[in-house]
Design a protein around this motif. Sequence first.
Motif, PDB file in Angstrom:
ATOM      1  N   ASP A 254       0.674  -1.286  -0.013  1.00 44.09           N
ATOM      2  CA  ASP A 254      -0.218  -0.132   0.106  1.00 44.09           C
ATOM      3  C   ASP A 254       0.931   1.258   0.178  1.00 44.09           C
ATOM      4  OD1 ASP A 254      -2.370  -1.294  -0.102  1.00 44.09           O
ATOM      5  OD2 ASP A 254      -2.765  -1.298   1.903  1.00 44.09           O
ATOM      6  N   ASP A 255       2.140   1.457   0.497  1.00 51.20           N
ATOM      7  CA  ASP A 255       3.058   2.480   0.463  1.00 51.20           C
ATOM      8  C   ASP A 255       3.477   2.684  -0.819  1.00 51.20           C
ATOM      9  OD1 ASP A 255       4.513   0.106   0.987  1.00 51.20           O
ATOM     10  OD2 ASP A 255       5.632   0.926   2.670  1.00 51.20           O
ATOM     11  N   MET A 256       3.338   1.772  -1.828  1.00 55.42           N
ATOM     12  CA  MET A 256       4.376   1.909  -2.888  1.00 55.42           C
ATOM     13  C   MET A 256       3.883   3.236  -3.880  1.00 55.42           C
ATOM     14  SD  MET A 256       5.500  -1.430  -5.154  1.00 55.42           S
ATOM     15  CE  MET A 256       6.840  -2.280  -4.386  1.00 55.42           C
ATOM     16  N   THR A 257       4.738   4.184  -4.208  1.00 52.04           N
ATOM     17  CA  THR A 257       4.556   5.107  -5.093  1.00 52.04           C
ATOM     18  C   THR A 257       4.234   4.554  -6.384  1.00 52.04           C
ATOM     19  OG1 THR A 257       6.773   5.456  -5.893  1.00 52.04           O
ATOM     20  CG2 THR A 257       5.779   6.882  -4.056  1.00 52.04           C
ATOM     21  N   VAL A 258       3.614   5.487  -7.347  1.00 53.83           N
ATOM     22  CA  VAL A 258       3.202   5.117  -8.777  1.00 53.83           C
ATOM     23  C   VAL A 258       4.649   4.564  -9.528  1.00 53.83           C
ATOM     24  CG1 VAL A 258       2.196   5.887 -11.013  1.00 53.83           C
ATOM     25  CG2 VAL A 258       1.225   6.697  -8.904  1.00 53.83           C
ATOM     26  N   GLU A 259       5.632   5.153  -9.116  1.00 54.42           N
ATOM     27  CA  GLU A 259       6.740   4.946  -9.852  1.00 54.42           C
ATOM     28  C   GLU A 259       7.312   3.742  -9.355  1.00 54.42           C
ATOM     29  OE1 GLU A 259       5.702   8.627 -10.461  1.00 54.42           O
ATOM     30  OE2 GLU A 259       6.204   8.111  -8.512  1.00 54.42           O
ATOM     31  N   GLN A 260       7.481   3.524  -8.041  1.00 54.90           N
ATOM     32  CA  GLN A 260       7.849   2.145  -7.580  1.00 54.90           C
ATOM     33  C   GLN A 260       6.728   0.947  -7.952  1.00 54.90           C
ATOM     34  OE1 GLN A 260       7.520   2.948  -3.365  1.00 54.90           O
ATOM     35  NE2 GLN A 260       9.603   3.830  -3.124  1.00 54.90           N
ATOM     36  N   ALA A 261       5.618   0.990  -8.224  1.00 55.03           N
ATOM     37  CA  ALA A 261       4.546   0.145  -8.728  1.00 55.03           C
ATOM     38  C   ALA A 261       5.060  -0.174  -9.994  1.00 55.03           C
ATOM     39  CB  ALA A 261       3.122   0.629  -8.437  1.00 55.03           C
ATOM     40  N   GLN A 262       5.336   0.845 -11.051  1.00 55.39           N
ATOM     41  CA  GLN A 262       5.536   0.638 -12.338  1.00 55.39           C
ATOM     42  C   GLN A 262       7.066  -0.130 -12.385  1.00 55.39           C
ATOM     43  OE1 GLN A 262       4.179   1.632 -15.449  1.00 55.39           O
ATOM     44  NE2 GLN A 262       5.508   0.002 -15.948  1.00 55.39           N
ATOM     45  N   ALA A 263       8.031  -0.030 -11.441  1.00 56.60           N
ATOM     46  CA  ALA A 263       9.318  -0.649 -11.505  1.00 56.60           C
ATOM     47  C   ALA A 263       8.863  -2.034 -11.047  1.00 56.60           C
ATOM     48  CB  ALA A 263      10.145  -0.174 -10.560  1.00 56.60           C
ATOM     49  N   SER A 264       7.848  -2.168 -10.067  1.00 61.00           N
ATOM     50  CA  SER A 264       7.448  -3.464  -9.571  1.00 61.00           C
ATOM     51  C   SER A 264       7.032  -4.415 -10.743  1.00 61.00           C
ATOM     52  CB  SER A 264       6.695  -3.596  -8.448  1.00 61.00           C
ATOM     53  OG  SER A 264       5.944  -4.726  -8.109  1.00 61.00           O
ATOM     54  N   VAL A 265       6.176  -3.950 -11.547  1.00 60.08           N
ATOM     55  CA  VAL A 265       5.521  -4.676 -12.652  1.00 60.08           C
ATOM     56  C   VAL A 265       6.452  -4.858 -13.933  1.00 60.08           C
ATOM     57  CG1 VAL A 265       4.676  -2.730 -14.110  1.00 60.08           C
ATOM     58  CG2 VAL A 265       3.512  -4.800 -14.178  1.00 60.08           C
ATOM     59  N   ASP A 266       7.474  -4.027 -13.973  1.00 57.79           N
ATOM     60  CA  ASP A 266       8.570  -4.230 -15.061  1.00 57.79           C
ATOM     61  C   ASP A 266       9.316  -5.523 -14.344  1.00 57.79           C
ATOM     62  OD1 ASP A 266       7.586  -2.262 -16.473  1.00 57.79           O
ATOM     63  OD2 ASP A 266       8.939  -0.620 -15.758  1.00 57.79           O
ATOM     64  N   ARG A 267       9.646  -5.467 -13.276  1.00 60.69           N
ATOM     65  CA  ARG A 267      10.399  -6.630 -12.625  1.00 60.69           C
ATOM     66  C   ARG A 267       9.722  -7.995 -12.617  1.00 60.69           C
ATOM     67  NH1 ARG A 267      11.624  -4.069  -8.579  1.00 60.69           N
ATOM     68  NH2 ARG A 267       9.856  -4.918  -7.195  1.00 60.69           N
ATOM     69  N   PHE A 268       8.462  -7.717 -12.389  1.00 60.69           N
ATOM     70  CA  PHE A 268       7.616  -9.034 -12.380  1.00 60.69           C
ATOM     71  C   PHE A 268       7.463  -9.697 -13.682  1.00 60.69           C
ATOM     72  CE2 PHE A 268       3.627 -11.385 -13.045  1.00 60.69           C
ATOM     73  CZ  PHE A 268       3.667 -12.162 -11.874  1.00 60.69           C
ATOM     74  N   ALA A 269       7.521  -8.952 -14.682  1.00 63.11           N
ATOM     75  CA  ALA A 269       7.466  -9.267 -16.277  1.00 63.11           C
ATOM     76  C   ALA A 269       8.891 -10.015 -16.577  1.00 63.11           C
ATOM     77  CB  ALA A 269       7.049  -8.062 -17.072  1.00 63.11           C
ATOM     78  N   ARG A 270       9.854  -9.390 -16.105  1.00 63.67           N
ATOM     79  CA  ARG A 270      11.236  -9.891 -16.330  1.00 63.67           C
ATOM     80  C   ARG A 270      11.415 -10.988 -15.602  1.00 63.67           C
ATOM     81  NH1 ARG A 270      12.581  -4.548 -15.715  1.00 63.67           N
ATOM     82  NH2 ARG A 270      13.468  -5.145 -13.675  1.00 63.67           N
ATOM     83  N   VAL A 271      11.259 -11.022 -14.498  1.00 68.55           N
ATOM     84  CA  VAL A 271      11.732 -12.195 -13.294  1.00 68.55           C
ATOM     85  C   VAL A 271      10.429 -13.507 -13.725  1.00 68.55           C
ATOM     86  CG1 VAL A 271      12.007 -12.844 -11.102  1.00 68.55           C
ATOM     87  CG2 VAL A 271      12.726 -10.882 -11.912  1.00 68.55           C
ATOM     88  N   ARG A 272       9.359 -13.179 -13.621  1.00 69.25           N
ATOM     89  CA  ARG A 272       8.444 -14.304 -13.716  1.00 69.25           C
ATOM     90  C   ARG A 272       7.748 -14.500 -15.230  1.00 69.25           C
ATOM     91  NH1 ARG A 272       9.405 -16.331  -9.064  1.00 69.25           N
ATOM     92  NH2 ARG A 272       9.372 -14.920  -7.239  1.00 69.25           N
ATOM     93  N   GLY A 273       7.493 -13.534 -15.944  1.00 70.48           N
ATOM     94  CA  GLY A 273       7.204 -13.856 -17.253  1.00 70.48           C
ATOM     95  C   GLY A 273       8.237 -14.476 -18.120  1.00 70.48           C
ATOM     96  N   ASP A 274       9.325 -13.616 -18.309  1.00 72.30           N
ATOM     97  CA  ASP A 274      10.179 -14.040 -19.397  1.00 72.30           C
ATOM     98  C   ASP A 274      11.136 -15.324 -18.830  1.00 72.30           C
ATOM     99  OD1 ASP A 274       9.571 -11.755 -20.422  1.00 72.30           O
ATOM    100  OD2 ASP A 274      11.450 -10.830 -20.022  1.00 72.30           O
ATOM    101  N   THR A 275      10.736 -15.902 -17.971  1.00 71.06           N
ATOM    102  CA  THR A 275      11.480 -17.062 -17.548  1.00 71.06           C
ATOM    103  C   THR A 275      10.471 -18.446 -17.501  1.00 71.06           C
ATOM    104  OG1 THR A 275      10.781 -16.803 -15.106  1.00 71.06           O
ATOM    105  CG2 THR A 275      12.961 -16.148 -15.813  1.00 71.06           C
ATOM    106  N   ARG A 276       9.168 -18.030 -18.026  1.00 74.02           N
ATOM    107  CA  ARG A 276       8.389 -19.222 -18.278  1.00 74.02           C
ATOM    108  C   ARG A 276       8.933 -20.008 -19.320  1.00 74.02           C
ATOM    109  NH1 ARG A 276       3.360 -17.204 -20.296  1.00 74.02           N
ATOM    110  NH2 ARG A 276       4.539 -15.459 -20.813  1.00 74.02           N
ATOM    111  N   MET A 277       8.406 -21.434 -19.226  1.00 76.78           N
ATOM    112  CA  MET A 277       9.176 -22.314 -20.236  1.00 76.78           C
ATOM    113  C   MET A 277       7.939 -22.615 -21.427  1.00 76.78           C
ATOM    114  SD  MET A 277      12.279 -22.717 -19.087  1.00 76.78           S
ATOM    115  CE  MET A 277      12.646 -24.004 -20.514  1.00 76.78           C
TER     116      MET A 277
END
Length: 453
Positions: A254-277
Amino acid sequence: MLTWEDDMEVHALRKRGWSISAIARHTGFDRKTVRKYLAGGAEPGVRARPGPNPFDPFVDYVSARLVEDPHLWARTLYDELEDLGFGLSYQSLTRNIRTRNLRPDCQACRTATDRPNAVIEHPPGDETQWDWLELPDPPEFWGWGKKAFLLVGSLAHSGKWRAVLSPSMDQPHLVAAIDTICRGLGGLTRVWRFDRMATVCDPGSGRVTATFAGVAKHYGVSVAICPPRRGNRKGVVEKVNHTAAQRWWRTLDDDMTVEQAQASVDRFARVRGDTRMRLTADGRSSVAVVAKTEPLRPVPPAPYPMIVSESRTASRQALVSYRGNRYSVPPELAAAQVRVSHPIGGGYLDVATTNGIVVARHRLAADGLGVMVRDSGHVIALDTAAMATANTGRPHRRKERIPPGPAAKTAAAQLLNFPDNANSAVESPTSSPDSAVIDMSVYERAAQKRTLQ
């Protein structure tokens, strides 16, 4: 009527060589009943009717009406049947429709999970699928209201995806997010696929709007619109939406700013999305490896020229927060509503009043730096206004004694000497310090004045 258990026992005893009479004595059923079930003349669990079914004459009419209108209410059908001499109850009608399976499936209204789905080929570099994801209850300090929006773009062949948070789904925010996502995906495919969103096409006809046609020409892509009620046509991005909502947004702090949330979804796409087999012709490979083999065209150096505008409230320090930075405005706009706008990919930012008058232009800082961009004129004007209102003297104490001053005493004396003053209507009998006797004439004169009035 025999149950299935009774029927199984009767047949088992018969195969052991028991006679019908012996089976009847052992089970307690009549010999005719046992003989009928052994011969297959009755069905276990179904009680035979003593006469013809009163619903049979109406089967053809009910079937015809439900074929014509699969969504016809049973209550409406019952009203029609009453005029035709239907004597059964409404519950009997619904039971017969259900048990006889008289209501057909409406093919036009079947969802993607209720009908066969074709296998859709997605050649490498052919299609990017786009969709908005509504995110409920964003943090209140974002100032975005009750919903935030996430534009998701996914390569249909490899499944690689990127996303951009946005406060609005209008066309400028859509184009800005598309440009950012295309650069994050590494290039452009041949086709962009959308559902019938009003910022891309006319929802009724599916024809691309003139404003978005200019965007497609700038990036050199074709636009494909999904047919109505065909959500599985862009199932790749729909699955990404489900994943982003449940695995990322659901656990966002809840305490994440918009910029931190955007960085979070970018990291999720790289770490979780791009590593799918993914299963490929050469074996199993990750999404990132498959995406590198897609023939993507480079993104144009400059984004499509369009103005992005958002509403903001200036602080008491005459500063406007925008994308993790603060920009100054004249002190007259402190704590006022303003409009912040800038061209997509531009280097400057305009701040205007609600009437559209531009009052400040600043260099646009990179998102999330936390810098303060101030105009020297705004600094001087704010300091002058702050000092002018700050010299108010010593603050009052809560229990301080402040008697009437000279101005108040002068005004009081004028009120006492004024002839029509209500306070002079009654003269106090003890107004003179030297009077020791009550003079009743004073009260008499007061009563006479009250009578005259």
